[in-house]
Design a protein around this motif. Sequence first.
Motif, PDB file in Angstrom:
ATOM      1  N   TYR A 461      62.720 -25.041  34.207  1.00  0.00           N
ATOM      2  CA  TYR A 461      64.047 -24.557  33.846  1.00  0.00           C
ATOM      3  C   TYR A 461      65.035 -25.690  33.591  1.00  0.00           C
ATOM      4  N   ARG A 462      64.532 -26.807  33.099  1.00  0.00           N
ATOM      5  CA  ARG A 462      65.406 -27.966  32.879  1.00  0.00           C
ATOM      6  C   ARG A 462      66.624 -27.594  32.015  1.00  0.00           C
ATOM      7  N   GLU A 463      66.410 -26.769  31.001  1.00  0.00           N
ATOM      8  CA  GLU A 463      67.510 -26.436  30.085  1.00  0.00           C
ATOM      9  C   GLU A 463      68.534 -25.494  30.721  1.00  0.00           C
ATOM     10  N   VAL A 464      68.080 -24.585  31.581  1.00  0.00           N
ATOM     11  CA  VAL A 464      69.020 -23.601  32.156  1.00  0.00           C
ATOM     12  C   VAL A 464      69.500 -23.992  33.548  1.00  0.00           C
ATOM     13  N   LEU A 465      68.941 -25.062  34.120  1.00  0.00           N
ATOM     14  CA  LEU A 465      69.414 -25.582  35.412  1.00  0.00           C
ATOM     15  C   LEU A 465      69.738 -27.072  35.275  1.00  0.00           C
ATOM     16  N   PRO A 466      70.617 -27.424  34.359  1.00  0.00           N
ATOM     17  CA  PRO A 466      70.891 -28.841  34.117  1.00  0.00           C
ATOM     18  C   PRO A 466      71.555 -29.537  35.311  1.00  0.00           C
ATOM     19  N   GLN A 467      72.184 -28.776  36.215  1.00  0.00           N
ATOM     20  CA  GLN A 467      72.902 -29.395  37.317  1.00  0.00           C
ATOM     21  C   GLN A 467      71.986 -30.172  38.259  1.00  0.00           C
TER      22      GLN A 467
END
Length: 471
Positions: A461-467
């Motif tokens: 989920y790198r794109e949707v959990l950038p934090q």
Amino acid sequence: MPAVKIAVIGAGSASFGLNTIACLLRHESLRGSHLALVDPHASALRRMARLAHRLNQEWGAGFSISSHATITPGEPHSEHPLEGAQFVILALEVAPRERLWQSDFEIPLKYGVRQPYAENGGPGGFAHACRNIPPVLEVAHAMEAHCPQAWLLNFTNPMLRICNALQRYSDIRVVGLCHQVEAGYAMVGKALAADLGITIPPGFTSCHASPQLNPLRKAIARQVKELVELQAAGLNHFTWMQSLHAKGSGADLYPLFSQRWADLDLAFEPLTRRIYATFGLFPIPGDEHLCEYLPWMSDPRTHPWEKFDLSLYDWRLGEEQRQDRWAQVEAYTAGSLPLDELREVPSEGAAEIIAAIAAASPIYHPAVNLPNRGAIPNLPSEAIVEVPGMVTASGVRPISVPPLPEAIAELCRRELAVSRLCVEAAVKGDRQAALQCLLLDPVVRDLDVAQAILDDYLDAYREVLPQFHHD
């Protein structure tokens, strides 16, 4: 009543947006208000806006309606969709919802962790919350700039974690709303059908989250609400029936309910049945939501999900239903379906709460998610709890209820700790808090497995959990 400005964020939703807009436009007390529709999906927003304008004209609602693609800065300050709003209704999901939900379930499965539902609790609840909390806080911060005194009516899940994030990391006023209390009314109706004269539709075999069963549950709940007062308290999707009384006479119906419940088919909501027998207080969310917060539902040897018939959400059907709902929206707009059908859609409570505050006309609401502040005496004061509430000109406040039985309170405290760590992880991108959140979750039983699930989630989920990615 003076006209108000209401912003609906997530207005393009084929289900939530349609119901919410219809309920607002049909409410007599809200006539002449302004409705700001907000959704980043341009085609969905256009379709819903066309329907809203048609409803407004056909029903003579007298609203002014505007459409907006974003709440981020860019428009002139005076034209911002939240500028001067008194109420903001929020229901958002990071897309694609069903595919992400399925992935939330399947990733832990690779490590032997079989979640019972994976939406609001378990590792799936962690991933779901971490995706939704950042955009929800964007809304809150925009409200701080444009309408700091407005009320946010939140429908975004996971409700407990979203409201916890808003309480801790914003200054806005927020109430969380959820219709799951209907499952409690429906189960009461099933048990007391003969005593109360309730009509049970054929095919009502459970309170599962099923497209076939949902209308049946709602039909039973509507009848029961006319006849009884059900008081429930706890956490969202984890509430417990504390009292049950007949309207009018005030007769205590809990003993009769308990007797009739024992006589029902043992296959009807078997997990609810077992938990009631063990803990002595009736849980009202229904098996498929209740199971997410219990430590005994994911054992790979005993397969409790089979024993209690805990089905997963049907992700493929969910996507298909969205397309069906869009076809329905188009049919309403084109006139091939009668608009008056929308006068009958069940309300989620937002329109009634808005009217009660704006018109200073108090109402009782059976389930609101708010900071505890002593409403449930043996849960933490700062916790988000779901209890009955009063809505007045000054807003929404919780009604104090008796303490929960200690064993139930302890189950709630554990979920509150998981929620708090999840929020800290989601806001700060804190991997240590994220790991602690997973380790405290009742579904996870192994240190290395928790780490593996977390690493896999954050990689997938790198794109949707950038934090969580600071490189």
